[in-house]
Design a protein around this motif. Sequence first.
Motif, PDB file in Angstrom:
ATOM      1  N   GLY A 136       2.414 -10.183  -0.013  1.00  0.00           N
ATOM      2  CA  GLY A 136       1.024 -10.290   0.405  1.00  0.00           C
ATOM      3  C   GLY A 136       0.062  -9.912  -0.706  1.00  0.00           C
ATOM      4  N   ARG A 137      -1.081  -9.364  -0.319  1.00  0.00           N
ATOM      5  CA  ARG A 137      -2.123  -9.013  -1.287  1.00  0.00           C
ATOM      6  C   ARG A 137      -1.677  -7.802  -2.106  1.00  0.00           C
ATOM      7  N   THR A 138      -1.802  -7.910  -3.412  1.00  0.00           N
ATOM      8  CA  THR A 138      -1.246  -6.879  -4.287  1.00  0.00           C
ATOM      9  C   THR A 138      -1.879  -5.506  -4.058  1.00  0.00           C
ATOM     10  N   ALA A 139      -3.220  -5.453  -3.937  1.00  0.00           N
ATOM     11  CA  ALA A 139      -3.883  -4.157  -3.755  1.00  0.00           C
ATOM     12  C   ALA A 139      -3.415  -3.476  -2.487  1.00  0.00           C
ATOM     13  N   THR A 140      -3.253  -4.238  -1.426  1.00  0.00           N
ATOM     14  CA  THR A 140      -2.805  -3.670  -0.150  1.00  0.00           C
ATOM     15  C   THR A 140      -1.368  -3.177  -0.253  1.00  0.00           C
ATOM     16  N   TRP A 141      -0.523  -3.925  -0.927  1.00  0.00           N
ATOM     17  CA  TRP A 141       0.884  -3.540  -1.071  1.00  0.00           C
ATOM     18  C   TRP A 141       1.027  -2.261  -1.894  1.00  0.00           C
ATOM     19  N   TRP A 142       0.224  -2.134  -2.931  1.00  0.00           N
ATOM     20  CA  TRP A 142       0.342  -0.969  -3.807  1.00  0.00           C
ATOM     21  C   TRP A 142      -0.213   0.317  -3.179  1.00  0.00           C
ATOM     22  N   ARG A 143      -1.166   0.201  -2.264  1.00  0.00           N
ATOM     23  CA  ARG A 143      -1.909   1.377  -1.798  1.00  0.00           C
ATOM     24  C   ARG A 143      -0.989   2.514  -1.310  1.00  0.00           C
ATOM     25  N   PRO A 144      -0.052   2.288  -0.382  1.00  0.00           N
ATOM     26  CA  PRO A 144       0.782   3.403   0.072  1.00  0.00           C
ATOM     27  C   PRO A 144       1.765   3.888  -0.994  1.00  0.00           C
ATOM     28  N   ARG A 145       2.102   3.030  -1.927  1.00  0.00           N
ATOM     29  CA  ARG A 145       3.065   3.399  -2.973  1.00  0.00           C
ATOM     30  C   ARG A 145       2.415   4.231  -4.071  1.00  0.00           C
ATOM     31  N   LEU A 146       1.105   4.086  -4.237  1.00  0.00           N
ATOM     32  CA  LEU A 146       0.387   4.859  -5.240  1.00  0.00           C
ATOM     33  C   LEU A 146      -0.198   6.150  -4.690  1.00  0.00           C
TER      34      LEU A 146
END
Length: 259
Positions: A136-146
Amino acid sequence: MLILLPPSETKTRPTAADAVPLELAELALPELTEDRRTMLRAAQRTAAGTNAAAQLGVPASAPELVERMAQLEEEPAAAPLTVYSGVLYDQLDAAIPSAPDRQVLVQSALFGLVDAGQDRIPAYRLSAGSTVSRLGRTATWWRPRLAPVAASLHAQLAAGDSPVVVDNRSGSYRSMMAMRSRDGVRVLEVSPVQEREGRRKVISHDAKRYRGMVTHALLASAHTPAGADEVVDVVRAALGTSLQVELDGDRLVIVDRIA
């Protein structure tokens, strides 16, 4: 002190003379290695798809970027400040000072975070608004991982002598990894504005140049600011009378006054 930068939309492909292969395991913040590998594979799948150019945001004038994204692990990698280009990065020297109390991290849709002082990356085409295969959208995917990385950085700053974050990111990249003032750590968002006849408005294109100037000033300083007021002093001294520097809560306001 931590300085956060946005990536540039345009990037310079490293030449063979100064390039090395991409090694995900050698990038800073190794806790992100598997997440980086997952995003890299997703970007490659997207590049191999039928709608690759649109999903990756590749301009019609540079169709070769799609093929390079599909084979990104074979692309040459080099220091981030020689890869990222554009108005902000034009203000920075290619070499980051080795002062251990000044860290520069670049938010990246492909790698999550990139250490400007030690990492080696290829020229890639992926933004916070990109949508990639299966993730999906990269920013959304990264948010919980960062989020845990942000917490760790915050704790390190709180325990140090310069508990300050100077945040030069745009809104889409701030959403990938939120950092806010708390527990003795001050997070300052660099906010350039233009003032004409007493009225101020947010600026966009020149904002990148002013953020680059702020970053250059902080890296070139002989000492690391210990707090927000010292950040203002360092930046104000570097910019001289051409721009006004103000502290408005958690905003470091750079004012360009137009006569």
